[in-house]
Scaffold this motif. Sequence first.
Motif, PDB file in Angstrom:
ATOM      1  N   PHE A 757       0.828  -1.219   0.000  1.00  0.00           N
ATOM      2  CA  PHE A 757       0.000   0.000   0.000  1.00  0.00           C
ATOM      3  C   PHE A 757       0.856   1.260   0.000  1.00  0.00           C
ATOM      4  CE2 PHE A 757      -3.292  -2.940   1.632  1.00  0.00           C
ATOM      5  CZ  PHE A 757      -4.273  -2.668   0.680  1.00  0.00           C
ATOM      6  N   GLY A 758       2.026   1.205   0.662  1.00  0.00           N
ATOM      7  CA  GLY A 758       2.889   2.373   0.716  1.00  0.00           C
ATOM      8  C   GLY A 758       3.364   2.804  -0.653  1.00  0.00           C
ATOM      9  N   LEU A 759       3.724   1.850  -1.500  1.00  0.00           N
ATOM     10  CA  LEU A 759       4.225   2.202  -2.827  1.00  0.00           C
ATOM     11  C   LEU A 759       3.138   2.818  -3.689  1.00  0.00           C
ATOM     12  CD1 LEU A 759       6.596  -0.813  -3.541  1.00  0.00           C
ATOM     13  CD2 LEU A 759       7.186   1.513  -2.886  1.00  0.00           C
ATOM     14  N   ILE A 760       1.895   2.365  -3.506  1.00  0.00           N
ATOM     15  CA  ILE A 760       0.778   2.974  -4.237  1.00  0.00           C
ATOM     16  C   ILE A 760       0.671   4.457  -3.911  1.00  0.00           C
ATOM     17  CG2 ILE A 760      -1.749   3.109  -4.262  1.00  0.00           C
ATOM     18  CD1 ILE A 760      -1.888   0.151  -4.266  1.00  0.00           C
ATOM     19  N   TYR A 761       0.902   4.798  -2.645  1.00  0.00           N
ATOM     20  CA  TYR A 761       0.756   6.186  -2.210  1.00  0.00           C
ATOM     21  C   TYR A 761       2.087   6.941  -2.222  1.00  0.00           C
ATOM     22  CZ  TYR A 761      -3.998   5.045  -0.960  1.00  0.00           C
ATOM     23  OH  TYR A 761      -5.311   4.657  -1.028  1.00  0.00           O
ATOM     24  N   GLY A 762       3.089   6.371  -2.874  1.00  0.00           N
ATOM     25  CA  GLY A 762       4.344   7.091  -3.047  1.00  0.00           C
ATOM     26  C   GLY A 762       5.165   7.206  -1.783  1.00  0.00           C
ATOM     27  N   MET A 763       5.041   6.225  -0.864  1.00  0.00           N
ATOM     28  CA  MET A 763       5.783   6.311   0.390  1.00  0.00           C
ATOM     29  C   MET A 763       7.282   6.159   0.138  1.00  0.00           C
ATOM     30  SD  MET A 763       5.338   3.954   3.809  1.00  0.00           S
ATOM     31  CE  MET A 763       3.658   4.489   4.137  1.00  0.00           C
ATOM     32  N   SER A 764       8.081   6.962   0.825  1.00  0.00           N
ATOM     33  CA  SER A 764       9.528   6.919   0.689  1.00  0.00           C
ATOM     34  C   SER A 764      10.095   5.825   1.593  1.00  0.00           C
ATOM     35  CB  SER A 764      10.127   8.259   1.094  1.00  0.00           C
ATOM     36  OG  SER A 764       9.891   8.499   2.476  1.00  0.00           O
ATOM     37  N   ALA A 765      11.397   5.541   1.393  1.00  0.00           N
ATOM     38  CA  ALA A 765      12.066   4.573   2.264  1.00  0.00           C
ATOM     39  C   ALA A 765      12.023   5.038   3.712  1.00  0.00           C
ATOM     40  CB  ALA A 765      13.511   4.373   1.807  1.00  0.00           C
ATOM     41  N   PHE A 766      12.155   6.351   3.914  1.00  0.00           N
ATOM     42  CA  PHE A 766      12.093   6.907   5.269  1.00  0.00           C
ATOM     43  C   PHE A 766      10.720   6.655   5.896  1.00  0.00           C
ATOM     44  CE2 PHE A 766      10.931  10.471   8.042  1.00  0.00           C
ATOM     45  CZ  PHE A 766      11.943  10.374   8.993  1.00  0.00           C
ATOM     46  N   GLY A 767       9.668   6.928   5.126  1.00  0.00           N
ATOM     47  CA  GLY A 767       8.305   6.729   5.634  1.00  0.00           C
ATOM     48  C   GLY A 767       8.020   5.277   5.937  1.00  0.00           C
ATOM     49  N   LEU A 768       8.480   4.372   5.062  1.00  0.00           N
ATOM     50  CA  LEU A 768       8.257   2.949   5.271  1.00  0.00           C
ATOM     51  C   LEU A 768       9.026   2.468   6.501  1.00  0.00           C
ATOM     52  CD1 LEU A 768       7.015   0.304   4.253  1.00  0.00           C
ATOM     53  CD2 LEU A 768       9.077  -0.040   2.882  1.00  0.00           C
ATOM     54  N   ALA A 769      10.264   2.950   6.642  1.00  0.00           N
ATOM     55  CA  ALA A 769      11.072   2.562   7.808  1.00  0.00           C
ATOM     56  C   ALA A 769      10.357   2.912   9.103  1.00  0.00           C
ATOM     57  CB  ALA A 769      12.432   3.254   7.734  1.00  0.00           C
ATOM     58  N   LYS A 770       9.788   4.102   9.102  1.00  0.00           N
ATOM     59  CA  LYS A 770       9.085   4.576  10.292  1.00  0.00           C
ATOM     60  C   LYS A 770       7.866   3.701  10.584  1.00  0.00           C
ATOM     61  CE  LYS A 770       7.561   9.055  12.026  1.00  0.00           C
ATOM     62  NZ  LYS A 770       7.289  10.445  11.654  1.00  0.00           N
ATOM     63  N   GLN A 771       7.179   3.277   9.514  1.00  0.00           N
ATOM     64  CA  GLN A 771       5.938   2.520   9.696  1.00  0.00           C
ATOM     65  C   GLN A 771       6.191   1.097  10.160  1.00  0.00           C
ATOM     66  OE1 GLN A 771       2.970   3.280   6.794  1.00  0.00           O
ATOM     67  NE2 GLN A 771       1.920   1.353   7.074  1.00  0.00           N
TER      68      GLN A 771
END
Length: 923
Positions: A757-771
């Motif tokens: 889902f993160g990639l669909i919404y353009g999540m960055s590596a930083f955002g994914l790491a946090k999640q």
Amino acid sequence: MSQAPLVLVDGSSYLYRAFHALPPLTTSKGLPTGAVKGVLNMLKSLRKQYPDSPFAVVFDAKGGTFRDEMFAEYKANRPSMPDDMRVQIEPLHQSVIALGFPLLCVEGVEADDVIGTLARSSAAADRPVVISTGDKDMAQLVDGHITLVNTMTGSALDVEGVKEKFGVAPEQIIDYLALMGDSSDNIPGVPGIGPKTASGLLVGVNGGLTELYAQLDIVPTLPIRGAKTLPAKLEEHKEMAFLSYQLATIKIDVPLDIGLDDLQMGRPDHDKLAELYTLLEFKSWFEENQRDAKRSGQEVTVPVAEEAAVETELKYTTILTQADFDLWLKKLNDAKLIAFDTETTGIDAQQAQLVGLSFAVQANEAAYIPLTHSYMGVPDQLDRDTVLRALKPILEDPNKLKVGQHAKFDMNILANCAIGGDQNCGITVQGIAFDTMLESYVLDSTATRHDMDSLALKYLNHTTTSFQDIAGKGAKQLTFDQISVELAGPYAAEDADVTLRLHQTLQEKLNAIPSLSKVLSEIEMPLVPVLARIERQGALVDANLLGIQSVELGDKMVALEREAFAIAGEEFNLGSPKQLGVILYEKLGLPILSKTAKGQASTAEAVLAELAEQDYPLPKVLMQYRSMSKLKSTYTDRLPEQINPRTGRIHTSYHQAVAATGRLSSSDPNLQNIPIRTAEGRRIRQAFVAPKGYKLLAADYSQIELRIMAHLAKDEGLLHAFRNDLDVHKATAAEVFGVELADVTTDQRRSAKAINFGLIYGMSAFGLAKQIGVDRKQSQAYIDRYFARYPGVLAYMERTRTQAAEQGFVETIFGRRLYLPEINAKNPALRKGAERTAINAPMQGTAADIIKKAMVAVDNWLTSSGLDAKVILQVHDELVLEVREDLVDQVRDEIRVHMSDAVKLDVPLLVEVGVGNNWDEAH
């Protein structure tokens, strides 16, 4: 007799404010004009207030100023000027000059410095000065002769006003700004010092920066929170404080080659104004300019296109006799297309009463039929029921094509209009072929607002009569039935006429783009009567259960409030940003993550959430408190008040022309935002109940956006997972983590879901790491592995970015467009944001189109089958139906088929169906 004040206008301040605060307007050729109109409106208003005053309108000149040389990072935080603003500067300057206002731009200094110099020079000559600005820095200029006015808000500041607003005298404003800084201009100030502390320090030492630094020893004794730690902080940042003082100081000695005598208003240049108003498509001002020119004895050359438009004769009729009504009945029967509109006592379509109707069948000609105006001295009106019975066959004829502006509202009003007092005998309008609101929305969802006034100005260059013009404002505003027929007639007729003319213009534009014309005719227009029926049906809610929940939420809020007081060590108002800021940042010393536009430490939800994630206890409690408060005020307290007394149900309003991607939204109440991840949120859904003998059935598309991604990307891995009914998150986890499908752990699946889902919404590596709780390097490795396993997804993203940059828009599977004006922006942040939108919008927009097509299909099936089942709610990818108990199994099977077959993709659409006595159970 007192001397008229010199009026100095901060043109640059108003240009920015008008651009960002007012609805965007563009000409038929796409030239942005909203900021020009906003600033000129303000200037015209000021001129009326100060008719005898000299004026100067001051703008920033191009290039840097002495402050940039003093501090290289001055104003570095400001994003580059948007292109849509930049192109408005030249026509704005020309318009200001053509209106007769002296205009000043001085290189090397800012508009503030020019204004400061003129203001102090005028004050020295004992002439009063009014500075029109929205900039707080100007408060340093206020004295016995100089006053600030904010034309946009109507507020004014004299010496006492400055003291009341800022807590310091005008002569201390520079020191005040030097201490707290100014994030908008990147003036650093002293970290951690906000407005309250800055004013407390200056009042405490009875002076400015110099006096403050000479008396640092007394600072700990001042009645300021955190006073003991301030001397060290001030000493550490002393150099920056004095630099900030210089940056914040407005120059009052700019060499100018003009004097006060040169600032007299000139005569308007009517020829130039005619040219500019034609270019900018300001039709009403063009006509006003023509009249003014004629009164002053000037001859103005009228551009040919405008000359014809100015002379158009409007034929608006108010129908009060049977003969006139019969004449219009014939016109309606003979017409190929009818524009119609209703006038009502309010804007709630389920409770408002019909007051009259208007019609148009050709441009510039329309009629209004008043039915229930009820003021003293109202003329005789035709009998309401007789008129409605005569119009009913025309309005209910599906072959008699009709166009409206937000026609769903009119459909519901007429369906509820109870002819002869019979609640079951209204008018079921059919044949709504076009809706100008939806035509504009489909043409470009983000180009303008889609209300009639905005559309008329944008596409017809016509300023409509506003409701306030005929009804008044505020508490004394009249309802439509109280407005005189003489005023109501032309207003209502204009609505129908403008609707018809808008349709003629918008249809031509849509026909030039067949894919958009198809979206309108095959998705949006068929949905209008479906939504109208859902709104009229409404949903049953248990008010008693909501009342119990409200009490429980209130108790939890009291407990959380006590917990917050214990952590803070004192009582304070949890709803006050000021008090909260003092507790968080001055008393508890939490890190300042963000500042407001006024330079104050932010207590916004996102900031508190980030602080809560860092395990600070008070922000955690505050987040819980705010969540409970929102649920209570928005739902458990409010929903019972929204129960319709006639139906005993809640009737939300669905909006087709709001979300840029095509998704539906709802209001009064907004049912899209009821949280379902918390127990308290789910309990609110428990209050939406089935009546006796019925069940609620909820049908929801499963992972629809991921399925659309698989279809768009044509990635073999994703296609395989969905075609073989695999758990796509487990399948992704197996690929990304390099394990067998059977060995995927719960945590690995959760991380894979975040990646999907993160990639669909353009999540960055930083955002994914946090999640998912890993470091950025590990997160990037997961993303790299994902793209290596699913190369089609990466190819889709790169292809979409390229296409969006080339054509300026992206499309859904069905051809709906989302324009991306910032896809080629020079500002990297704006461009990256547009690229993320470009990747996500086709998926989100296609999902929106699919649920809309499904709603139409389900409605057609229910209508033709005659089954005792009705759609009562639509939320995101879910439909909620009220179904008679003995029909549940049949409806469950059928709705799964109709929703799954709404569109054929390269992967199957999975529909999950649940049944229960309330919405939560069914979901």
